[in-house]
Design an enzyme around this catalytic site. Structure first.
Site, PDB file in Angstrom:
ATOM      1  CG  ASP A   1     -52.041  31.950 -33.533  1.00 47.55           C
ATOM      2  OD1 ASP A   1     -53.196  32.300 -33.243  1.00 47.55           O
ATOM      3  OD2 ASP A   1     -51.767  31.233 -34.505  1.00 47.55           O
ATOM      4  N   GLY A   2     -53.092  31.638 -30.336  1.00 48.46           N
ATOM      5  CA  GLY A   2     -53.575  30.508 -29.539  1.00 48.46           C
ATOM      6  C   GLY A   2     -54.547  30.863 -28.429  1.00 48.46           C
ATOM      7  CG  ASN A   3     -54.866  34.883 -27.030  1.00 50.40           C
ATOM      8  OD1 ASN A   3     -53.902  34.380 -26.489  1.00 50.40           O
ATOM      9  ND2 ASN A   3     -54.921  36.158 -27.378  1.00 50.40           N
ATOM     10  N   GLY A   4     -57.695  31.800 -28.606  1.00 51.48           N
ATOM     11  CA  GLY A   4     -59.019  31.220 -28.812  1.00 51.48           C
ATOM     12  C   GLY A   4     -59.035  29.750 -28.434  1.00 51.48           C
TER      13      GLY A   4
ATOM     14  CD1 TRP B   1     -54.457  28.604 -22.461  1.00 50.40           C
ATOM     15  CD2 TRP B   1     -56.287  29.820 -21.983  1.00 50.40           C
ATOM     16  NE1 TRP B   1     -54.488  28.806 -21.102  1.00 50.40           N
ATOM     17  CE2 TRP B   1     -55.602  29.549 -20.785  1.00 50.40           C
ATOM     18  CE3 TRP B   1     -57.462  30.569 -21.935  1.00 50.40           C
ATOM     19  CZ2 TRP B   1     -56.032  30.009 -19.541  1.00 50.40           C
ATOM     20  CZ3 TRP B   1     -57.911  31.024 -20.699  1.00 50.40           C
ATOM     21  CH2 TRP B   1     -57.203  30.743 -19.519  1.00 50.40           C
TER      22      TRP B   1
ATOM     23  CG  ASN C   1     -56.728  39.501 -36.361  1.00 48.72           C
ATOM     24  OD1 ASN C   1     -55.757  39.819 -35.669  1.00 48.72           O
ATOM     25  ND2 ASN C   1     -56.871  38.263 -36.838  1.00 48.72           N
ATOM     26  CD1 TRP C   2     -59.272  45.407 -39.859  1.00 47.80           C
ATOM     27  CD2 TRP C   2     -60.876  45.958 -38.398  1.00 47.80           C
ATOM     28  NE1 TRP C   2     -58.846  46.527 -39.167  1.00 47.80           N
ATOM     29  CE2 TRP C   2     -59.817  46.886 -38.263  1.00 47.80           C
ATOM     30  CE3 TRP C   2     -61.999  46.100 -37.579  1.00 47.80           C
ATOM     31  CZ2 TRP C   2     -59.839  47.932 -37.348  1.00 47.80           C
ATOM     32  CZ3 TRP C   2     -62.023  47.145 -36.659  1.00 47.80           C
ATOM     33  CH2 TRP C   2     -60.964  48.046 -36.548  1.00 47.80           C
TER      34      TRP C   2
ATOM     35  NE  ARG D   1     -59.301  36.343 -35.522  1.00 52.43           N
ATOM     36  CZ  ARG D   1     -58.565  35.711 -34.627  1.00 52.43           C
ATOM     37  NH1 ARG D   1     -58.901  35.706 -33.353  1.00 52.43           N
ATOM     38  NH2 ARG D   1     -57.476  35.077 -34.987  1.00 52.43           N
TER      39      ARG D   1
ATOM     40  NE  ARG E   1     -48.423  31.911 -36.046  1.00 56.90           N
ATOM     41  CZ  ARG E   1     -49.213  32.357 -36.985  1.00 56.90           C
ATOM     42  NH1 ARG E   1     -48.708  32.976 -38.025  1.00 56.90           N
ATOM     43  NH2 ARG E   1     -50.516  32.206 -36.888  1.00 56.90           N
TER      44      ARG E   1
ATOM     45  CD  GLU F   1     -31.276  32.597 -36.743  1.00 57.34           C
ATOM     46  OE1 GLU F   1     -31.789  31.471 -36.870  1.00 57.34           O
ATOM     47  OE2 GLU F   1     -30.381  33.031 -37.495  1.00 57.34           O
TER      48      GLU F   1
HETATM   49  C1  IPE Z   1     -54.761  35.533 -30.675  1.00 57.33           C
HETATM   50  O1  IPE Z   1     -55.005  34.209 -30.893  1.00 57.33           O
HETATM   51  C2  IPE Z   1     -54.572  36.380 -31.915  1.00 57.33           C
HETATM   52  C3  IPE Z   1     -55.385  37.620 -31.908  1.00 57.33           C
HETATM   53  C4  IPE Z   1     -55.986  38.049 -32.997  1.00 57.33           C
HETATM   54  C5  IPE Z   1     -55.526  38.410 -30.697  1.00 57.33           C
HETATM   55  P1  IPE Z   1     -56.184  33.629 -31.786  1.00 57.33           P
HETATM   56  O2  IPE Z   1     -57.434  34.403 -31.548  1.00 57.33           O
HETATM   57  O3  IPE Z   1     -55.725  33.559 -33.202  1.00 57.33           O
HETATM   58  O4  IPE Z   1     -56.339  32.190 -31.174  1.00 57.33           O
HETATM   59  P2  IPE Z   1     -56.611  30.821 -31.931  1.00 57.33           P
HETATM   60  O5  IPE Z   1     -55.600  30.703 -33.024  1.00 57.33           O
HETATM   61  O6  IPE Z   1     -58.019  30.875 -32.431  1.00 57.33           O
HETATM   62  O7  IPE Z   1     -56.421  29.795 -30.854  1.00 57.33           O
HETATM   63 MG    MG Z   2     -54.935  32.108 -34.405  1.00 62.23          MG
END
Ligand code: IPE
Ligand code: MG
Length: 231
Positions: free
Chosen positions: A2-5, A7, A50-51, A53, A163, A182
């Site tokens: 998580d966090g690509n967007g 970034w 995620n569909w 989006r 995560r 864990e």
């Molecule tokens: C990657 O991160 C998860 C995927 C669906 C590939 P995000 O796309 O959720 O990134 P953020 O949370 O908007 O930063």
């Molecule tokens: Mg995300």
């Protein structure tokens, strides 16, 4: 992962640039995992949810998957990575499906590390499809029989779930298999999650006491001295 967007947004780049950087981060993490003796890595790449989006982000993610497979699979194969794609393939395009299938066939006998890529996956989907399979076979539904037909039946349950991106939830990832995992939450955005961040997670994991329902003494009697004090 998580966090690509975020970034990408931080750098004034389109979100899709973050997903591309996420692939680089995954390559680095798989290599680091091999070096550290990890035998199975399972990543959540695309969830059933995620569909929903925006369409261009969804199609961008599909394109990145196909492109990354074309570019990376032979190298991963040489490094002994067994690739598995976990999730429903029904809604995927023919191009995506054949990419996944080709990568799985090529790497099927590799044993250095298993890389499970959860794609169009949801933990609830997995439990439901497993129950449906047993029902179709008219087999009793038990913990053992379900475990045999779940989509990760080829792997042991995860020891550690990481995560990234600062969120503290499972978001429908490995619901059944996470029972005794864990959990580790990292503030790092996935493209920034590097070897140092992995080692921090592994360090913390090494200090957790895993009891599986038992008492501390049952699990490690030596940590209590004769005076009964906990050391
Ligand atoms: C990657 O991160 C998860 C995927 C669906 C590939 P995000 O796309 O959720 O990134 P953020 O949370 O908007 O930063
Ligand atoms: Mg995300």
């Amino acid at each position: 992962m998580d966090g690509n967007g975020r970034w990408a947004t931080k750098r004034h780049l389109p979100r899709i640039a973050g997903h591309k950087q996420g692939v680089e981060s995954l390559k680095r993490l798989v290599r680091a995992s091999v070096q550290r003796g990890v035998s199975v890595v399972t990543v959540f790449a695309f969830s059933s949810e995620n569909w929903s989006r925006p369409a261009d982000e969804v199609s961008g993610l599909m394109d990145i998957l196909v492109f990354a497979l074309g570019r990376e699979v032979s190298q991963l194969h040489q490094e002994g990575v067994q690739l598995r794609f976990i999730g429903s393939r029904e809604a995927l395009s023919e191009k995506v499906r054949s990419g996944l299938h080709g990568a799985e066939v090529l790497t099927a006998t590799n044993t250095r590390i298993v890389l499970n890529v959860c794609f169009n996956y949801g933990g609830r989907w997995d439990v439901a499809q497993a129950a449906a399979r047993l029902a179709a076979l008219q087999e009793p539904i038990t913990e053992a029989s379900l475990t045999r037909v779940l989509s990760l039946a080829h792997c042991p349950d995860p020891d550690l779930i990481i995560r990234t991106g600062g969120e503290k939830r499972l978001s429908n990832f490995l619901l059944w298999q996470a029972a005794y995992a864990e959990l580790y939450f990292s503030e790092a955005l996935w493209p920034d999650f590097d070897e140092v961040a992995l080692d921090e997670a592994l360090q913390e994991y090494a200090h957790r006491q895993r009891r599986f329902g038992k008492t501390p003494d049952q699990v490690s009697p030596s940590h209590q001295s004769a005076d009964g004090a906990d050391h």
